[in-house]
Design a protein around this motif. Structure first.
Motif, PDB file in Angstrom:
ATOM      1  N   HIS A 129      26.695  53.566 -42.722  1.00 21.40           N
ATOM      2  CA  HIS A 129      26.503  54.192 -41.419  1.00 21.40           C
ATOM      3  C   HIS A 129      25.090  53.855 -40.964  1.00 21.40           C
ATOM      4  O   HIS A 129      24.333  53.218 -41.713  1.00 21.40           O
ATOM      5  N   VAL A 148      30.358  46.890 -39.686  1.00 19.03           N
ATOM      6  CA  VAL A 148      30.122  48.331 -39.589  1.00 19.03           C
ATOM      7  C   VAL A 148      31.414  49.033 -39.201  1.00 19.03           C
ATOM      8  O   VAL A 148      32.376  48.418 -38.729  1.00 19.03           O
ATOM      9  N   SER A 150      34.122  51.381 -37.215  1.00 16.71           N
ATOM     10  CA  SER A 150      34.528  51.421 -35.810  1.00 16.71           C
ATOM     11  C   SER A 150      33.770  52.520 -35.066  1.00 16.71           C
ATOM     12  O   SER A 150      33.650  53.646 -35.545  1.00 16.71           O
ATOM     13  N   THR A 152      30.554  52.341 -34.258  1.00 22.38           N
ATOM     14  CA  THR A 152      29.123  52.324 -34.570  1.00 22.38           C
ATOM     15  C   THR A 152      28.283  51.759 -33.429  1.00 22.38           C
ATOM     16  O   THR A 152      27.227  52.306 -33.081  1.00 22.38           O
ATOM     17  N   LEU A 153      28.720  50.657 -32.838  1.00 19.40           N
ATOM     18  CA  LEU A 153      27.915  50.024 -31.791  1.00 19.40           C
ATOM     19  C   LEU A 153      27.847  50.889 -30.540  1.00 19.40           C
ATOM     20  O   LEU A 153      26.798  50.982 -29.887  1.00 19.40           O
ATOM     21  N   THR A 179      27.559  40.766 -35.455  1.00 17.03           N
ATOM     22  CA  THR A 179      28.010  42.080 -35.915  1.00 17.03           C
ATOM     23  C   THR A 179      29.453  42.306 -35.514  1.00 17.03           C
ATOM     24  O   THR A 179      29.837  42.062 -34.365  1.00 17.03           O
ATOM     25  N   GLU A 181      32.803  45.157 -35.969  1.00 14.37           N
ATOM     26  CA  GLU A 181      33.277  46.469 -36.396  1.00 14.37           C
ATOM     27  C   GLU A 181      34.611  46.336 -37.118  1.00 14.37           C
ATOM     28  O   GLU A 181      35.450  45.505 -36.755  1.00 14.37           O
ATOM     29  N   HIS A 203      35.599  52.078 -29.913  1.00 16.94           N
ATOM     30  CA  HIS A 203      35.573  50.847 -30.703  1.00 16.94           C
ATOM     31  C   HIS A 203      35.048  49.697 -29.855  1.00 16.94           C
ATOM     32  O   HIS A 203      35.344  49.588 -28.665  1.00 16.94           O
ATOM     33  N   THR A 204      34.238  48.824 -30.464  1.00 17.21           N
ATOM     34  CA  THR A 204      33.747  47.621 -29.806  1.00 17.21           C
ATOM     35  C   THR A 204      34.455  46.414 -30.398  1.00 17.21           C
ATOM     36  O   THR A 204      34.328  46.138 -31.603  1.00 17.21           O
ATOM     37  N   THR A 206      35.314  42.485 -31.171  1.00 18.20           N
ATOM     38  CA  THR A 206      34.493  41.307 -31.445  1.00 18.20           C
ATOM     39  C   THR A 206      34.612  40.327 -30.287  1.00 18.20           C
ATOM     40  O   THR A 206      35.727  39.954 -29.896  1.00 18.20           O
ATOM     41  N   GLY A 252      31.794  56.325 -37.930  1.00 14.35           N
ATOM     42  CA  GLY A 252      31.830  54.996 -38.531  1.00 14.35           C
ATOM     43  C   GLY A 252      31.495  54.956 -40.008  1.00 14.35           C
ATOM     44  O   GLY A 252      31.415  53.866 -40.585  1.00 14.35           O
TER      45      GLY A 252
END
Length: 348
Positions: A129, A148, A150, A152-153, A179, A181, A203-204, A206, A252
């Protein structure tokens, strides 16, 4: 019985502990009934996992994965809003940090040459984290792919509620081009759907032009049960390293389960709890006034954190029917003191 093919043969990894700084925790904020006068200076452990495969980003025949980066070497690198909290955790020790431990290990600091160069020799960093004492100094790893949990960003960009405003994080801390997720976690039927729907960061995905280099198995990553753990990802696709969804502490939050031999696993628990007495059930998670008329703990959601501890207990108990399982928490001072010989270049 036919001999197992190369693809069917079990894969094992080696794992080494890394010193990555220390911080000081007030006992009563972490353990229910703790003494307000007691403060413990504890490690923030990192771990080096070496997988016997050709790495995706460099030459050689070993893939190097680092789990957690600990405390920043330069404390001025933290966001201004984070600095008062860090002062409250004094003494904070930053030497050696994760990068220094990779280079020189726990032995002779004056040895010629580096054991591992974080600039070129680390393929993956997985962060349990992004709290300040785990995110370390990502810029020390300019060729590494970061993975990382889901959400986190989004957490780092926009924060998550009054206890975790965006000002606590450096939004550009993790390299956007390198980076990734883990996939979003399915949450139906776990009793916390409403919490996820109203609180969890988004969620971010890719981006298509990512420079992240992932193992071939990444195309099939999905959360699946393994042993008693309900949500896991087989990171390398060969049952050697499992990512364990471990919600409750921070959005995350993930743990790792690594297989080091036919009969041995190591479970890296991150901040699932901060004291082995909580893990064993001897003590409870401390709760206290949140300063806004409510009650909180060191976890973003105490109920989810307790649920995660129950899942860890179930998963570890099932594995122990056929194998030894060693559980290591990120801030276990006693474990560090007993196991100095197992720090890099030693092995667990």
């Amino acid at each position: 019985m036919a001999e197992a093919t190369q693809e069917e043969r079990p894969v094992y990894v080696t794992i080494s502990a890394l010193d990555a700084g220390h911080l000081t925790l007030p006992d009563h904020l972490f353990v229910a009934g703790g003494n307000p006068e007691v403060r413990n200076t504890v490690p923030s452990l990192s771990f080096l996992i070496r997988h016997p495969s050709s790495p995706v980003s460099r030459g050689g025949n070993v893939t190097n994965l680092v789990f957690d980066l600990g405390v920043k070497r330069d404390r001025l690198g933290y966001a201004a809003a984070q600095q008062p909290h860090i002062v409250a955790r004094e003494p904070v020790i930053t030497d050696p940090d994760c990068a220094a431990s990779l280079r020189k290990g726990a032995g002779d600091k004056d040895r010629d040459g580096d054991l591992l160069n974080p600039e070129t020799d680390v393929d993956f960093v997985i962060l349990s984290h992004v709290h300040w004492d785990h995110i370390g100094t990502p810029s020390d790893f300019p060729s590494t792919t970061f993975v990382v949990g889901s959400g986190t960003l989004d957490l780092m960009r926009n924060g998550a509620g009054p206890l975790y405003p965006a000002e606590l994080f450096n939004t550009d801390e993790l390299p956007a081009s390198r980076t990734v997720e883990f996939p979003p976690v399915p949450v139906k039927g776990d009793g916390f759907e409403k919490y996820y729907a109203t609180n969890a960061p988004a969620h971010t995905s890719t981006p298509t032009d990512t420079q992240a280099e992932l193992p071939p198995s990444a195309g099939e990553w999905s959360w699946q049960p393994f042993s008693g753990f309900p949500r896991t990802i087989d990171f390398f696709g060969d049952k050697s390293v499992y990512v364990i969804d471990s919600p409750g502490h921070l959005h995350g939050h993930v743990n790792l389960l690594v297989r080091t031999s036919e009969t041995k696993y190591v479970y890296l628990g991150g901040d699932c709890c901060h004291d082995t007495r909580i893990l064993s059930g001897e003590k409870e998670i401390a709760e206290y006034d949140d300063g806004r008329g409510g009650i909180r703990s060191v976890h973003v959601h105490t109920g989810l954190a307790r649920k995660t501890l129950a899942e860890i207990d179930e998963g570890v108990s099932r594995l122990k029917k056929d194998a030894d399982v060693e559980v290591v928490l990120a801030h276990d001072k006693g474990w560090r003191e007993r196991n100095r010989h197992r720090f890099w270049p030693g092995n667990l």
